[in-house]
Scaffold this active site. Structure first.
Site, PDB file in Angstrom:
ATOM      1  N   CYS A  29       0.841  -1.203   0.000  1.00  0.00           N
ATOM      2  CA  CYS A  29       0.000   0.000   0.000  1.00  0.00           C
ATOM      3  C   CYS A  29       0.874   1.251   0.000  1.00  0.00           C
ATOM      4  O   CYS A  29       0.911   1.993  -0.960  1.00  0.00           O
ATOM      5  CB  CYS A  29      -0.931  -0.012   1.207  1.00  0.00           C
ATOM      6  SG  CYS A  29      -2.290  -1.190   1.074  1.00  0.00           S
TER       7      CYS A  29
ATOM      8  N   GLU B 208       4.164   1.213   2.098  1.00  0.00           N
ATOM      9  CA  GLU B 208       5.296   0.917   2.962  1.00  0.00           C
ATOM     10  C   GLU B 208       6.627   1.167   2.262  1.00  0.00           C
ATOM     11  O   GLU B 208       6.811   0.787   1.122  1.00  0.00           O
ATOM     12  CB  GLU B 208       5.247  -0.540   3.421  1.00  0.00           C
ATOM     13  CG  GLU B 208       3.910  -0.987   3.974  1.00  0.00           C
ATOM     14  CD  GLU B 208       2.927  -1.430   2.902  1.00  0.00           C
ATOM     15  OE1 GLU B 208       3.089  -2.529   2.352  1.00  0.00           O
ATOM     16  OE2 GLU B 208       1.998  -0.660   2.614  1.00  0.00           O
TER      17      GLU B 208
END
Length: 789
Positions: A434, A436
């Site tokens: 997502c 990171e």
């Protein structure tokens, strides 16, 4: 209208989106055969490698009509292999997968029969899922079942990492030579770990053999198909595939086409070796491909159209691979077919200069034309990024399907350096999954699960008791009715937070050991820097950097909840704690006046109001201080990031009402976004509030913003979007993404889903088909604040 710039990719795209997701039983069968043959006779790393090699040697190969990039995870497009060594599904699981309304997988009668008769009997007591659950403490199990946190490794394997540049410089024959040289250097006299290193390195060498075999088998299949093909154009394509597979993955790629195929073979290999979470990712694809692109153009063997066509073929390959099937809580935390393969475009190069190149623009054109939920595409925006590139990305984003997302290159580099990485490695990093961050090709950064921060407050308000599960989940921190100050309440919250983080990390340590022992990944270890040099598998800490993340969820909900308590109970004394607790217990029924106060007459996060924003900072700092710096089993450290995927829906479902006016079972806030409807002062106020969080201390934060199409139309609308991104990033914000849609269109899609099969929206760190979302998640997206400039 069919999408795709070329007739070839139009056809391939249509076939991909129309292919039914289904369970492919073949991998489970072949892994079972291999384990029966080798288990007990070799060390576990070698067992894993031999099993993978057996699978590669015997699996079905698929070359689909018209494609130029080859390889599927399953037996055909949208086939999902299963991984019984990690999670051996029950027959009930298969039934649920087959029949559920969304994120379903067709399971054939033959697959069910094989699973029942061959797979379950062998794997039921061997799967790591059972090993993990059986090893957990009663406190961990109680907290997990109550929804205090989730556990990624319950059905998936650790392995969240991103491809670096190794595979573009070395083929697997080269890597095997490196491994053999390292084996000769082992010192069994002075190195107490030499025996384990020997097993790890031997396994890596076998994995290299398997990859060479994979390319050879595809070359042979393509030639065989070419011999039988009567269409001259198709015959030519098949012979090109064969020639490409003669080179990669055995040898390093020499051309643009070979470089793309090299990556794809590695992707298929890594994601069938283990069902890693998240899927393996190309990372800085424009940086990797541009040298091949420039050389091929200069040599006259490639033009821009052909380069785009090959990338469109790659996009289809990503879309052909649904995420491994999930059930139970793991499905709730990530309810989607997408497997979070994330492509970074733009940013800076290793010298710190602007990294935008011609391939960067081609990738933007591909994502715009193909409009597929996989791969998830993002742009890194640095202070050196040309405005032309940013505006082209905004132009695509305002079309309303959520891609690309926007990331701050300077923040990413600072975040990585804050975590101890070198500037050289940080510049080659980026985001995956997502949001990171990690050093691509050099870091094992494993997501361990989501933490339900608002529910920790719920425990605090009930002296450690969970009113939903009716169990004492937390510690006793006192009856909040007796607290004399807000500070006393917040201290109690921090004690509950500390206790829950302890439980989570204690469980993680056990899980890491189980995965390192039973689920080594020799193939991935060959391509992650330092694993070969150290002689250590990825799961044993072989990577240069070893980071573990715990993702915080619900910062908007808990900020507004604590703000409501501080403002109304302690500062303004509009009602007391006892009255608030009774209102929460009643879901505000009969307490409408209090609901109105906390919902409409209390400071809210997201409005550039320091009263609420300072509480957000306190909560974030408490979370950061509890997690960051704790040691991992693999010699790295824990870090925090702030994202939900779809877990904010699940976390809300297992909570009562919240002090901010959120009703029982309703979703908590997502990412670092404000609570829905709480942000009333426009997008500039939102980014100012969000920027008060210290993003540099995190490994990623997620911010959603929603606009009506009319707000961002025309050149002025485009400039407003681009300027908002620049303004937020100048304040060190990590990430921002946009949903651009007409609310009425989504409401109509709920009524007549059959008419909106192609409708795509941004959910969290990914986009998905609106029809694939639960009704609760659809409602949550529709309910997000519509911003105007």
């Amino acid at each position: 209208m069919a999408r795709g710039t070329f007739e070839r990719t139009k056809k391939l795209r249509e076939e991909s989106i129309n292919a039914e997701p289904h369970i492919s039983i073949e991998r489970a069968v072949l892994m079972t055969e291999a384990y029966k043959k080798y288990e007990g006779s070799v060390e576990i790393p070698v067992l894993r490698a031999l099993s993978f090699k057996h699978y590669i040697e015997n699996r079905t190969l698929s070359i689909n009509d018209g494609e130029l990039i080859v390889g599927e995870k399953g037996d055909s497009p949208n086939g999902a292999p299963t991984y019984p060594e990690i999670c051996c599904h029950t027959m009930e699981d298969l039934e649920v997968m087959h029949n559920r309304d969304i994120i379903n997988f067709s399971v054939s009668e033959e697959a069910r029969k094989i699973h029942k008769e061959e797979i379950i009997p062998f794997w039921k007591k061997r799967q790591t899922r059972d090993k993990i659950i059986n090893a957990m403490t009663p406190e961990w199990l109680a907290a997990y079942e109550a929804g205090m946190f989730t556990e990624f490794m319950e059905q998936r394997a650790p392995g969240h990492t991103v491809c670096g540049d190794t595979i573009y410089k070395k083929g697997f024959l080269d890597l095997k030579k490196d491994i053999e040289a390292r084996l000769k250097e082992l010192d069994f006299l002075n190195d107490l770990d030499a025996y384990n290193k020997k097993a790890d390195l031997e396994a890596m060498a076998i994995a290299c053999d398997a990859m060479v075999i994979l390319g050879k088998r595809y070359a042979e299949k393509a030639r065989q198909m070419a011999e039988e093909e009567t269409d001259e154009a198709k015959k030519k394509d098949l012979l090109l595939i064969a020639e490409t597979c003669d080179v990669v993955p055995a040898h390093k790629p020499e051309t643009y086409h070979q470089a793309i195929q090299m990556y794809w073979f590695v992707h298929i290999g890594v994601t069938t070796e283990l069902n890693i979470w998240d899927a393996f990712t190309p990372g800085r694809l424009d940086q990797h491909l541009n040298p091949f692109y420039e050389r091929d153009v200069e040599n006259g063997i490639l033009d821009r159209d052909r380069a785009q066509e090959l990338l469109e073929c790659l996009w289809v390959k990503f879309n052909n691979q649904p995420a491994p099937p999930k059930v139970g809580i793991t499905l709730k935390e990530s309810s989607t077919y997408t497997d979070f393969a994330n492509i970074n475009t733009g940013g800076i190069n290793p010298d710190g200069q602007d990294g935008v190149n011609e391939v960067s623009y081609i990738i933007l054109d591909v994502m715009d034309e193909m409009k597929l939920i996989q791969p998830s595409s993002n742009v890194q925006i640095s202070k050196k990024t040309p405005q032309k590139f940013l505006k082209r990305a905004c132009e695509i984003s305002r079309k309303g399907w959520g891609q690309p997302a926007f990331y701050n290159t300077e923040a990413i580099v600072q975040e990585l350096m804050e975590a101890g990485k070198t500037i050289e490695d940080a510049r080659l990093g980026g985001t995956s999954g997502c949001v990171e961050t990690g050093c691509f090709g050099k870091e094992a950064y494993v997501l361990t699960g989501y933490m339900n921060i608002p529910k920790i407050l719920e425990l605090t308000l009930n002296n450690g008791y969970d009113p939903i599960s009716k169990k004492q989940i937390g510690i006793e921190t006192g009856d909040p009715r007796n607290f004399q100050s807000y500070e006393e309440l917040f201290e109690a919250f921090k004690k509950q937070l500390h206790y829950m983080i302890d439980i989570k990390i204690e469980g993680n340590a056990v899980i890491e050991n189980i995965c390192a022992k039973h689920m080594p990944c020799p193939l991935m270890s060959t391509i992650v820097d330092d694993c070969i040099e150290k002689g250590k598998d990825y799961q044993r800490g072989g990577a240069r950097y070893n980071t573990r993340y715990i993702q915080g969820v619900g910062i908007g909900t808990i900020t507004d909840s604590l703000t409501a308590i501080k403002y109304n109970v302690f500062d303004k004394k509009k009602f007391d704690m006892d009255t608030l607790l009774k209102a929460l217990d009643a879901n505000f029924e009969g307490y409408e006046a209090i609901l109105n106060l906390v919902s409409n007459k209390t400071p809210k996060y997201g409005n550039d109001d320091d009263y609420a924003d300072e509480i957000m900072q306190e909560i974030f700092n408490a979370y950061y201080n509890e997690v960051t710096g704790r040691p991992t089993v693999c010699g790295g450290e824990y870090r925090v990031d702030m994202l939900p995927t779809t877990c904010h829906i699940y976390f809300g479902e297992i909570m009562g009402a919240s002090p901010n006016g959120r009703l029982c079972a309703k979703p908590v806030s997502e990412g670092i976004s404000p609570e829905k409807g709480g942000d009333t002062n426009g997008p500039t106020a939102v980014i100012k509030s969000c920027a008060k969080m210290d993003h540099i201390k995190t490994g990623g934060t997620l911010l959603n913003q929603r606009f009506a199409p009319s707000v961002v139309q025309g050149e002025k609308g485009l400039d407003n979007m681009a300027n908002l991104v620049r303004a937020y990033f100048n304040m060190d914000g990590h990430h921002i993404q946009f949903n651009v849609f007409d609310k009425n269109v989504l409401l109509e899609a709920q009524k007549n889903p059959q008419d909106y099969k192609d409708l795509i929206v941004r959910v969290a760190g990914y986009s998905d088909h609106f029809n694939n979302l639960s009704r609760t998640l659809q409602d949550e997206i529709i309910g997000r604040t519509e911003q105007t400039f």
